[in-house]
Design a protein around this motif. Structure first.
Motif, short mmCIF file in Angstrom:
data_model
loop_
_atom_site.label_atom_id
_atom_site.label_comp_id
_atom_site.label_asym_id
_atom_site.label_seq_id
_atom_site.Cartn_x
_atom_site.Cartn_y
_atom_site.Cartn_z
N ASP A 200 145.80 64.14 91.01
CA ASP A 200 146.02 63.81 92.40
C ASP A 200 145.21 64.71 93.34
O ASP A 200 145.15 64.45 94.54
CB ASP A 200 147.51 63.96 92.76
N LEU A 201 144.65 65.78 92.82
CA LEU A 201 143.98 66.75 93.67
C LEU A 201 142.51 66.40 93.84
O LEU A 201 141.88 65.83 92.97
CB LEU A 201 144.13 68.15 93.07
N THR A 202 141.99 66.76 94.99
CA THR A 202 140.60 66.45 95.31
C THR A 202 139.90 67.70 95.80
O THR A 202 140.53 68.67 96.20
CB THR A 202 140.53 65.36 96.39
N ARG A 203 138.58 67.64 95.80
CA ARG A 203 137.79 68.78 96.28
C ARG A 203 136.63 68.26 97.11
O ARG A 203 135.65 67.75 96.57
CB ARG A 203 137.30 69.62 95.11
N ASP B 189 134.39 60.68 104.06
CA ASP B 189 135.53 61.12 103.27
C ASP B 189 135.22 62.28 102.34
O ASP B 189 136.13 62.87 101.74
CB ASP B 189 136.08 59.96 102.45
N ASP C 186 141.46 73.00 94.29
CA ASP C 186 141.80 71.61 94.55
C ASP C 186 143.04 71.54 95.45
O ASP C 186 144.02 72.23 95.22
CB ASP C 186 142.09 70.86 93.26
N SER D 23 145.44 68.54 97.85
CA SER D 23 145.64 67.14 98.24
C SER D 23 146.75 67.04 99.27
O SER D 23 147.64 67.90 99.34
CB SER D 23 145.98 66.27 97.03
N ARG E 92 149.32 63.82 100.75
CA ARG E 92 149.69 62.42 100.65
C ARG E 92 151.08 62.21 101.23
O ARG E 92 151.92 63.12 101.22
CB ARG E 92 149.65 61.94 99.20
N GLU F 85 149.66 69.61 98.00
CA GLU F 85 149.60 70.21 96.67
C GLU F 85 148.31 71.01 96.54
O GLU F 85 147.24 70.55 96.95
CB GLU F 85 149.64 69.14 95.58
N ALA G 83 141.87 69.80 102.42
CA ALA G 83 142.11 68.36 102.31
C ALA G 83 142.46 67.84 103.69
O ALA G 83 142.83 68.60 104.59
CB ALA G 83 143.22 68.05 101.31
N TYR H 127 144.27 64.37 105.97
CA TYR H 127 145.10 63.16 105.96
C TYR H 127 145.03 62.53 107.33
O TYR H 127 145.16 63.21 108.35
CB TYR H 127 146.55 63.53 105.63
#
Length: 259
Positions: free
Chosen positions: A27-30, A60, A140, A142, A144, A153, A245, A247
């Motif tokens: 679920d984590l992004t960088r 994005d 990382d 995220s 949501r 997270e 991150a 949102y």
């Protein structure tokens, strides 16, 4: 005790039960990096940077935030999106970089370097160079939606990387078109993207995977929130951003929560 302090304590109390929970793999992004633009509606050299920033705000792969400073208001037009907090953040970066003054448009990349915010090539080169040299984002993160909350997270620290950072929440509003009636940009109408409305230090990340939750109602309709894991000195001077991150809250999401 002020309402602002009570609000922060409430957020911290909500977060404490979640801090020890492991982050969810996958679920984590960088992002490629964080771009913080310091700009002003009263600055005649800022419109090209504001136009360029629109591209980053809709990309994005980066976290792009626009801080409107207030020190140009004396030129005849009060920036409708400016705040002393944005000015304070830029002066804090001035201390971090060891420079003698601030300027607009200034783009700070990953909390590490600054370039002219109207120079696409300089911003892109800084992002690429830092990612290749190991100075890009290393943790990382995220964000949501989870019911009526926003779940943050963060993963663990990378080997050899810093193991402590402030968890900073940066709230921003929706795109806004502003027509300047006086001042250096008199007669111009410019659309401003991701204008920062509030910055809060909400906790401390200590190198371990963590979860954190905030009320989604804190986010403006069609606005958003970014989370930055940023090293900060004992004197409060901002340092490298280790993870980030973003949102964006949409109108239909607001309606779903009400229903």
């Amino acid at each position: 005790m002020t309402l602002r302090l009570l609000y922060r304590l409430a957020i911290l109390a909500l977060a404490l039960p979640l801090l020890a929970a492991p982050a969810l793999a996958g679920d984590l992004t960088r992002p490629r990096g964080v771009i913080e633009l310091f700009t002003s509606q009263g600055c005649s050299t800022c419109p090209p940077a504001d136009k360029l920033f629109e591209k980053f705000a809709n990309d994005d792969s980066v976290v792009a935030l626009a801080y409107h400073v207030d020190y140009w208001d004396y030129l005849g037009w009060r920036d409708t999106l400016s705040s002393p907090d944005s000015t304070d953040r830029q002066y804090a970066y001035m201390r971090a970089f060891g420079t003698r003054s601030v300027y607009t448009p200034q783009a700070v990349i990953n909390g590490r370097v600054h370039v002219n915010g109207a120079k696409h090539a300089d911003i892109a080169e800084a992002l690429d160079r830092m990612n290749k040299s190991g100075e890009g984002l290393s943790v990382d993160v995220s964000l949501r939606q989870s019911g009526d909350g926003l779940l943050i997270e963060a993963g663990p620290a990378s080997p050899g990387a810093a193991h402590k950072a402030h968890l900073i929440l940066v709230y921003f509003g929706p795109p806004q078109s502003v027509g300047m009636e006086v001042g250096e940009n008199e007669g111009r109408t410019i659309t401003y993207w991701n204008p920062v409305s509030d910055v809060q230090t909400a906790g401390v990340w200590r190198g371990e995977a963590m979860k954190y939750e905030i009320p989604i109602g804190n986010i403006a309709h069609n606005g958003g929130c970014a989370v930055l894991l940023q090293s900060v000195s004992k004197d409060g001077v901002p340092g490298p951003i280790l993870g980030a991150a973003i949102y964006r809250r949409k109108a239909e999401q607001t309606q779903q929560i009400r229903d």
